[in-house]
Design a protein around this motif. Structure first.
Motif, PDB file in Angstrom:
ATOM      1  N   PHE A   1       0.813  -1.208   0.131  1.00  0.00           N
ATOM      2  CA  PHE A   1       0.057   0.079  -0.011  1.00  0.00           C
ATOM      3  C   PHE A   1       0.863   1.104   0.013  1.00  0.00           C
ATOM      4  O   PHE A   1       0.264   2.405   0.261  1.00  0.00           O
ATOM      5  CB  PHE A   1      -1.093   0.164   1.209  1.00  0.00           C
ATOM      6  CG  PHE A   1      -1.982  -1.262   1.344  1.00  0.00           C
ATOM      7  CD1 PHE A   1      -2.961  -1.384   0.582  1.00  0.00           C
ATOM      8  CD2 PHE A   1      -1.509  -2.139   2.185  1.00  0.00           C
ATOM      9  CE1 PHE A   1      -3.667  -2.409   0.642  1.00  0.00           C
ATOM     10  CE2 PHE A   1      -2.208  -3.523   2.376  1.00  0.00           C
ATOM     11  CZ  PHE A   1      -3.667  -3.489   1.282  1.00  0.00           C
ATOM     12  N   SER A   2       2.161   1.265  -0.222  1.00  0.00           N
ATOM     13  CA  SER A   2       3.022   2.561  -0.223  1.00  0.00           C
ATOM     14  C   SER A   2       4.142   2.078  -1.048  1.00  0.00           C
ATOM     15  O   SER A   2       4.682   1.125  -1.176  1.00  0.00           O
ATOM     16  CB  SER A   2       3.331   2.762   1.276  1.00  0.00           C
ATOM     17  OG  SER A   2       4.325   1.630   1.981  1.00  0.00           O
ATOM     18  N   LYS A   3       4.688   3.195  -1.231  1.00  0.00           N
ATOM     19  CA  LYS A   3       6.120   3.019  -2.055  1.00  0.00           C
ATOM     20  C   LYS A   3       7.191   2.215  -1.077  1.00  0.00           C
ATOM     21  O   LYS A   3       7.974   1.549  -1.542  1.00  0.00           O
ATOM     22  CB  LYS A   3       6.623   4.423  -2.383  1.00  0.00           C
ATOM     23  CG  LYS A   3       7.914   4.441  -3.325  1.00  0.00           C
ATOM     24  CD  LYS A   3       8.258   5.646  -3.548  1.00  0.00           C
ATOM     25  CE  LYS A   3       9.821   5.957  -4.348  1.00  0.00           C
ATOM     26  NZ  LYS A   3      10.028   7.415  -4.756  1.00  0.00           N
ATOM     27  N   TYR A   4       7.118   2.682   0.218  1.00  0.00           N
ATOM     28  CA  TYR A   4       8.272   2.152   1.074  1.00  0.00           C
ATOM     29  C   TYR A   4       7.901   0.743   1.246  1.00  0.00           C
ATOM     30  O   TYR A   4       9.051  -0.041   0.936  1.00  0.00           O
ATOM     31  CB  TYR A   4       8.237   2.615   2.389  1.00  0.00           C
ATOM     32  CG  TYR A   4       9.145   2.145   3.647  1.00  0.00           C
ATOM     33  CD1 TYR A   4      10.366   2.299   3.655  1.00  0.00           C
ATOM     34  CD2 TYR A   4       8.382   1.269   4.316  1.00  0.00           C
ATOM     35  CE1 TYR A   4      11.072   1.697   4.557  1.00  0.00           C
ATOM     36  CE2 TYR A   4       9.131   0.420   5.302  1.00  0.00           C
ATOM     37  CZ  TYR A   4      10.445   0.716   5.304  1.00  0.00           C
ATOM     38  OH  TYR A   4      11.208   0.099   6.273  1.00  0.00           O
ATOM     39  N   ALA A   5       6.928   0.268   1.377  1.00  0.00           N
ATOM     40  CA  ALA A   5       6.437  -1.209   1.331  1.00  0.00           C
ATOM     41  C   ALA A   5       6.846  -1.996   0.002  1.00  0.00           C
ATOM     42  O   ALA A   5       7.340  -3.067   0.192  1.00  0.00           O
ATOM     43  CB  ALA A   5       5.224  -1.518   1.927  1.00  0.00           C
TER      44      ALA A   5
END
Length: 413
Positions: free
Chosen positions: A217-221
């Motif tokens: 759900f995110s760029k980091y993940a």
């Protein structure tokens, strides 16, 4: 969708269409894409600007890619330009006794003998792929697909878009399967291209995963669970440090944070541009309704594990529109209380999208209804062959497909 400024959801679409180059008479593959990619000085370039569209090379020299030259909001104009491009390419190829042919796989190409990798710009990348994976096989050198690039602006939009795409993408082969014949025989699959898609990088499983992406759900993940894992896995093989994780990621829908887009890669190329762009319109329309939560709440979409979605996907890869969807949880999320076929699912989807987005889907509605009534291109190819896989019958059928592409007409056996 290379030329991408940061767009919000559905502000533009990037579309890529891959076609094989074949001999006009024999229909054998012809590795001459470079004749289409020469500038005014006669030099070969990897990409040629053609205004609204661009032409570019692929891994192998018998495939040419036509793509939107950056994101566009006008799919109708893009369709019209692609049709002109197809005809312009055919006019150029005729001097070499060649032409474009559609469908997602050549029915008798022998990849072990006929593969010719692209030998010009960026060839070192293709050579690295070949050294690591051996690209002379079905799924590598014998495939053509349609790619859809959909933009997102930030993590919130990425989460919505990625979740919607992964939730609906198991059903895509039930709409677009177009690769039933390889090696002059029925493969047992309506979408054999996707069968190979999953397996052709099995030496390094993290590159493709289960085709259906993970819940992220995110760029980091995404960086942590996909790109960092790919970087670590490829390191022992890529001794020259040529291959980037963003190139190696082969999930059926890939997040491109460098472009601010998600690329859907599991659509088989159809018989003509109008069919391809109608599919693009329907798939993106359905994704839009999921993002808006018009059909299914976000908290429901995000509950589905990759393995569960993968089981639905496998059924559609094998059986196309005849696939019977039986997972009660997945069916319930879509509003069904009993099993449905892939064809019924897409008939309902056409109706839902046309009701919710009437102006958007109107230019494509007649084509979509015809496609759904006739079945996937794979099924129509099998109907035309009628159990006859002789050289004569295969040439007759695939010659008609090439005519459909040039004339921009549906293939109705």
């Amino acid at each position: 969708m290379e030329k991408t400024s940061r767009l919000h959801l559905f502000e533009g679409y990037g579309v890529e269409l891959e076609y094989m180059i074949t001999d006009q008479s024999s229909l054998d593959v012809r590795p001459i894409a470079d004749v289409l990619l020469r500038n005014a000085e006669g030099e070969v370039e990897g990409e040629m600007d053609h205004g609204l569209t661009a032409w570019s090379n692929e891994l192998v020299s018998h495939v040419i890619e036509l793509k939107s030259n950056g994101p566009t909001g006008d799919l109708v104009a893009l369709r019209d330009k692609f049709v002109l491009d197809v005809r312009a390419i055919n006019r150029q190829l005729v001097t070499n006794g060649a032409m474009l042919m559609p469908s997602a796989a050549h029915p008798w190409m022998n990849p072990a003998k006929e593969t010719k990798l692209w030998e010009h710009e960026s060839q070192e990348i293709y050579q690295a792929y070949d050294r690591i994976f051996s690209c002379r096989g079905h799924g590598w050198s014998n495939l053509q697909s349609t790619h859809i690039n959909l933009p997102f602006y930030d993590d919130e939009e990425f989460a919505r878009l990625h979740t919607a795409i992964r939730f609906m993408m198991p059903m895509i082969p039930a709409l677009t399967a177009a690769s039933p014949v390889l090696d002059r025989k029925f493969t047992g699959y309506m979408d054999k291209r996707l069968y190979y898609y999953e397996k052709n990088q099995s030496k390094i499983p993290v590159l493709t995963g289960k085709v259906i992406p993970e819940k992220l759900f995110s760029k980091y993940a995404y960086q942590k669970h996909v790109y960092d894992r790919i970087a670590a896995a490829i390191k022992p093989f890529d001794t020259d440090h040529i291959l980037k994780p963003v190139w190696l990621n082969s999930r059926g829908a890939m997040a491109r944070f460098d472009r601010g887009a998600i690329e859907i890669r599991i659509i088989d190329i159809q018989e003509c541009v109008s069919a391809d762009l109608a599919v693009v319109a329907l798939v993106t329309g359905l994704v839009k309704l999921l993002v808006r939560e018009t059909l299914v709440r976000f908290d429901v979409q995000e509950t589905f594990e990759t393995e569960d979605l993968y089981d639905v996907f496998k059924s559609c890869v094998k059986s196309g529109s005849a696939a019977l969807i039986q997972d009660p949880t997945y069916l319930s999320a879509w509003g069904y209380d009993q099993p449905v076929t892939g064809r019924q699912f897409w008939a309902d989807a056409i109706q839902k999208v046309s009701q919710a987005l009437p102006e958007y889907l109107m230019p494509w509605l007649e084509t979509l209804n015809q496609l759904n009534a006739q079945g996937t291109l794979a099924e129509r190819i099998m109907t035309a062959l009628n159990g006859d896989f002789s050289e004569e019958k295969l040439k007759e059928t695939y010659s008609k497909l090439a005519q459909c592409l040039h004339q921009d007409q549906l293939f109705i056996p």
